[in-house]
Design an enzyme around this catalytic site. Structure first.
Site, PDB file in Angstrom:
ATOM      1  N   ARG A 190       0.851  -1.187   0.000  1.00  0.00           N
ATOM      2  CA  ARG A 190       0.000   0.000   0.000  1.00  0.00           C
ATOM      3  C   ARG A 190       0.886   1.236   0.000  1.00  0.00           C
ATOM      4  O   ARG A 190       2.102   1.127   0.039  1.00  0.00           O
ATOM      5  CB  ARG A 190      -1.046  -0.003   1.131  1.00  0.00           C
ATOM      6  CG  ARG A 190      -0.716  -0.666   2.407  1.00  0.00           C
ATOM      7  CD  ARG A 190       0.362  -0.044   3.226  1.00  0.00           C
ATOM      8  NE  ARG A 190       0.145   1.380   3.385  1.00  0.00           N
ATOM      9  CZ  ARG A 190       1.083   2.273   3.604  1.00  0.00           C
ATOM     10  NH1 ARG A 190       2.357   1.888   3.695  1.00  0.00           N
ATOM     11  NH2 ARG A 190       0.826   3.543   3.733  1.00  0.00           N
ATOM     12  N   GLY A 191       0.242   2.416  -0.056  1.00  0.00           N
ATOM     13  CA  GLY A 191       1.006   3.657  -0.181  1.00  0.00           C
ATOM     14  C   GLY A 191       1.037   4.050  -1.648  1.00  0.00           C
ATOM     15  O   GLY A 191       1.390   3.227  -2.509  1.00  0.00           O
ATOM     16  N   ARG A 196      -7.469  -0.254  -6.812  1.00  0.00           N
ATOM     17  CA  ARG A 196      -7.815   0.740  -5.769  1.00  0.00           C
ATOM     18  C   ARG A 196      -8.076   2.075  -6.482  1.00  0.00           C
ATOM     19  O   ARG A 196      -7.361   2.425  -7.419  1.00  0.00           O
ATOM     20  CB  ARG A 196      -6.688   0.903  -4.729  1.00  0.00           C
ATOM     21  CG  ARG A 196      -6.629  -0.256  -3.734  1.00  0.00           C
ATOM     22  CD  ARG A 196      -5.680   0.032  -2.583  1.00  0.00           C
ATOM     23  NE  ARG A 196      -6.302   0.862  -1.551  1.00  0.00           N
ATOM     24  CZ  ARG A 196      -5.618   1.360  -0.519  1.00  0.00           C
ATOM     25  NH1 ARG A 196      -4.315   1.129  -0.401  1.00  0.00           N
ATOM     26  NH2 ARG A 196      -6.225   2.083   0.387  1.00  0.00           N
ATOM     27  N   GLN A 226      -1.702   1.950  10.097  1.00  0.00           N
ATOM     28  CA  GLN A 226      -0.428   2.156   9.386  1.00  0.00           C
ATOM     29  C   GLN A 226       0.583   2.901  10.266  1.00  0.00           C
ATOM     30  O   GLN A 226       1.784   2.706  10.142  1.00  0.00           O
ATOM     31  CB  GLN A 226      -0.659   2.966   8.097  1.00  0.00           C
ATOM     32  CG  GLN A 226      -1.396   2.249   6.991  1.00  0.00           C
ATOM     33  CD  GLN A 226      -2.878   2.526   7.045  1.00  0.00           C
ATOM     34  OE1 GLN A 226      -3.449   2.753   8.103  1.00  0.00           O
ATOM     35  NE2 GLN A 226      -3.526   2.478   5.907  1.00  0.00           N
ATOM     36  N   ASP A 230      -2.313  10.870  -1.546  1.00  0.00           N
ATOM     37  CA  ASP A 230      -2.684   9.896  -2.580  1.00  0.00           C
ATOM     38  C   ASP A 230      -3.094  10.562  -3.880  1.00  0.00           C
ATOM     39  O   ASP A 230      -3.052   9.950  -4.942  1.00  0.00           O
ATOM     40  CB  ASP A 230      -3.812   8.993  -2.084  1.00  0.00           C
ATOM     41  CG  ASP A 230      -3.277   8.080  -1.005  1.00  0.00           C
ATOM     42  OD1 ASP A 230      -3.138   8.543   0.150  1.00  0.00           O
ATOM     43  OD2 ASP A 230      -2.945   6.927  -1.328  1.00  0.00           O
ATOM     44  N   ASN A 255      -5.658  12.483   1.325  1.00  0.00           N
ATOM     45  CA  ASN A 255      -4.763  11.566   2.056  1.00  0.00           C
ATOM     46  C   ASN A 255      -5.623  10.717   2.995  1.00  0.00           C
ATOM     47  O   ASN A 255      -6.857  10.850   3.043  1.00  0.00           O
ATOM     48  CB  ASN A 255      -3.682  12.353   2.821  1.00  0.00           C
ATOM     49  CG  ASN A 255      -2.590  11.446   3.364  1.00  0.00           C
ATOM     50  OD1 ASN A 255      -2.089  10.585   2.646  1.00  0.00           O
ATOM     51  ND2 ASN A 255      -2.221  11.606   4.618  1.00  0.00           N
ATOM     52  N   LYS A 256      -4.989   9.873   3.736  1.00  0.00           N
ATOM     53  CA  LYS A 256      -5.669   8.933   4.635  1.00  0.00           C
ATOM     54  C   LYS A 256      -6.730   9.622   5.491  1.00  0.00           C
ATOM     55  O   LYS A 256      -6.510  10.725   5.999  1.00  0.00           O
ATOM     56  CB  LYS A 256      -4.579   8.278   5.504  1.00  0.00           C
ATOM     57  CG  LYS A 256      -5.040   7.271   6.523  1.00  0.00           C
ATOM     58  CD  LYS A 256      -5.893   6.158   5.945  1.00  0.00           C
ATOM     59  CE  LYS A 256      -5.281   5.418   4.772  1.00  0.00           C
ATOM     60  NZ  LYS A 256      -6.261   4.568   4.048  1.00  0.00           N
TER      61      LYS A 256
HETATM   62  O1  MRU Z   1      -4.565   3.078   2.443  1.00  0.00           O
HETATM   63  P1  MRU Z   1      -3.097   3.334   2.318  1.00  0.00           P
HETATM   64  O2  MRU Z   1      -2.289   2.763   3.423  1.00  0.00           O
HETATM   65  O3  MRU Z   1      -2.574   2.948   0.947  1.00  0.00           O
HETATM   66  O4  MRU Z   1      -2.982   4.926   2.428  1.00  0.00           O
HETATM   67  C1  MRU Z   1      -1.713   5.489   2.344  1.00  0.00           C
HETATM   68  C2  MRU Z   1      -1.712   6.942   2.612  1.00  0.00           C
HETATM   69  O5  MRU Z   1      -2.726   7.546   2.853  1.00  0.00           O
HETATM   70  C3  MRU Z   1      -0.382   7.619   2.511  1.00  0.00           C
HETATM   71  O6  MRU Z   1      -0.331   8.738   3.360  1.00  0.00           O
HETATM   72  C4  MRU Z   1      -0.192   8.091   1.061  1.00  0.00           C
HETATM   73  O7  MRU Z   1      -0.348   7.018   0.184  1.00  0.00           O
HETATM   74  C5  MRU Z   1       1.115   8.706   0.846  1.00  0.00           C
HETATM   75  S1  MRU Z   1       2.378   7.494   0.861  1.00  0.00           S
HETATM   76  C6  MRU Z   1       3.859   8.149   0.453  1.00  0.00           C
END
Ligand code: MRU
Length: 342
Positions: free
Chosen positions: A49-50, A85, A189, A230, A240-241
């Site tokens: 992920r990320g 995703r 995370q 993201d 973002n998250k």
């Molecule tokens: O759901 P995830 O774990 O893929 O979400 C990740 C994030 O929200 C990160 O902050 C984002 O991808 C930046 S990663 C360099």
């Protein structure tokens, strides 16, 4: 200190080896992906992920597709990967780059050519991380106490990370006193991944739950909040998250700079503003349960928005590999995209 303390994916003899982030930090297990559907499933299930890492994995997924099925396998694999995703635009960025690369190769060049294109994509992200870290560290004051969210570290990218990359570089420069990663419900995370990375790097850090952040800003000196992204819309709204928006509001209220570090592959100039960013809806069970154990009453309903959007007006600066946009703005992003190496 070496750059790569963690390697979330490895490309070895035409196999994509993926570190299973669902079971970190308790176990370090690599899962082998030999086909594009296996890569798509690894992305969907959050084995990896990320945003930047999802893009890198998708690039290798397309290399795997043509190695097995030739040129005709490219389009269906691209479709499958794109559907894995919805929110991180790096996925579409990588797929687009690979499809355009494939057009340039003859039939005999295609397999090795796409494999090299995927490795080039990975290395570009690695270099972007190094550059972002330097630009971002320049914004961090001495003796900084920093709050971060989710995981925007080595586990989310090809290299040092985005937000965590900035923290690691600032730490190397002797500027970081303490880091507070938030847990990041429900996938954790922050506690499972970011804290693990910070501890590996020897950075003094203390875990807080997500709902402690505003209290900490009020009662302790916090010098910066720094997060990844993201997708950044053309007007510099930042996705973002889930929970990032609330942090940005709290940061503004307490006069704490709110910094976003993201490569230009995260900027979506086709998306006019944050309201147009597709927000992933994940399985509500991930909210109803903690660590696989049911917490809510039988029959309870839940929502699981995986991301939110922070309006550009709350973002003090966006750090990219081509420089910093301060404060966050659409024209500032456009200027950087023009000067960025192609
Ligand atoms: O759901 P995830 O774990 O893929 O979400 C990740 C994030 O929200 C990160 O902050 C984002 O991808 C930046 S990663 C360099």
């Amino acid at each position: 200190m070496p750059d790569l303390l963690v390697r979330p994916i490895r490309w070895e003899r035409h196999v994509l080896r993926v570190l299973d982030q669902r079971i970190l930090p308790l176990r370090e297990v690599y899962r082998d992906c030999r086909t594009a559907p296996q890569v798509a499933e690894a992305i969907r299930s959050m084995t990896l992920r990320g945003a930047p890492l999802i893009g890198c994995a998708a690039a290798y997924g397309l290399a795997l597709a043509v190695r097995r099925g030739g040129r005709k396998a490219l389009k269906p694999a691209a479709k499958l990967l794109l559907a894995s995703r919805p929110t991180a635009v790096n996925l579409a960025h990588a797929v687009d780059r690979m499809v355009r690369a494939a057009e340039k190769f003859s039939e005999t060049e295609l397999k090795n050519g796409l494999e090299k294109a995927a490795t080039d994509y990975f290395e570009e992200d690695l270099e972007a991380g190094r550059r972002m870290a330097k630009f971002g560290a320049a914004l961090i004051p001495r003796r900084a106490r920093i709050l971060t969210y989710c995981n925007a570290g080595a586990l989310a990218t090809a290299g040092i990370g985005t937000a965590v990359g900035v923290i690691v570089e600032a730490f190397r420069q002797g500027k970081v006193e303490h880091v507070y990663p938030c847990e990041t419900r429900p996938f954790m995370q922050g506690s499972r991944l970011t804290l693990w990375e910070l501890m590996k790097a020897g950075i003094p850090s203390t875990l807080i739950t997500d709902n402690m952040a505003a209290h900490l800003m009020k009662t302790t000196r916090i010098d910066a909040v720094i997060v990844g992204s993201d997708r950044i819309a053309a007007n510099a709204d930042v996705c973002n998250k889930i929970g990032t928006y609330a942090l940005a509001i709290a940061a503004r209220h307490h006069g704490v700079p709110f910094l976003v570090a993201a490569p230009l592959s995260t900027v979506d100039m086709n998306c006019p503003h944050g309201g147009k960013i597709p927000i992933e809806n994940r399985d509500p069970r991930e909210v109803l349960e903690v660590g696989g154990r049911r917490m809510a009453p039988k029959g309870a309903r839940a929502r699981h928005f995986a991301f939110d959007v922070t309006p550009a007006g709350l973002v003090s600066a966006i750090v990219t590999e081509a420089g910093v946009v301060k404060p966050a703005s659409g024209p500032g992003l456009r200027r950087l995209l023009k000067i960025a190496p192609k």
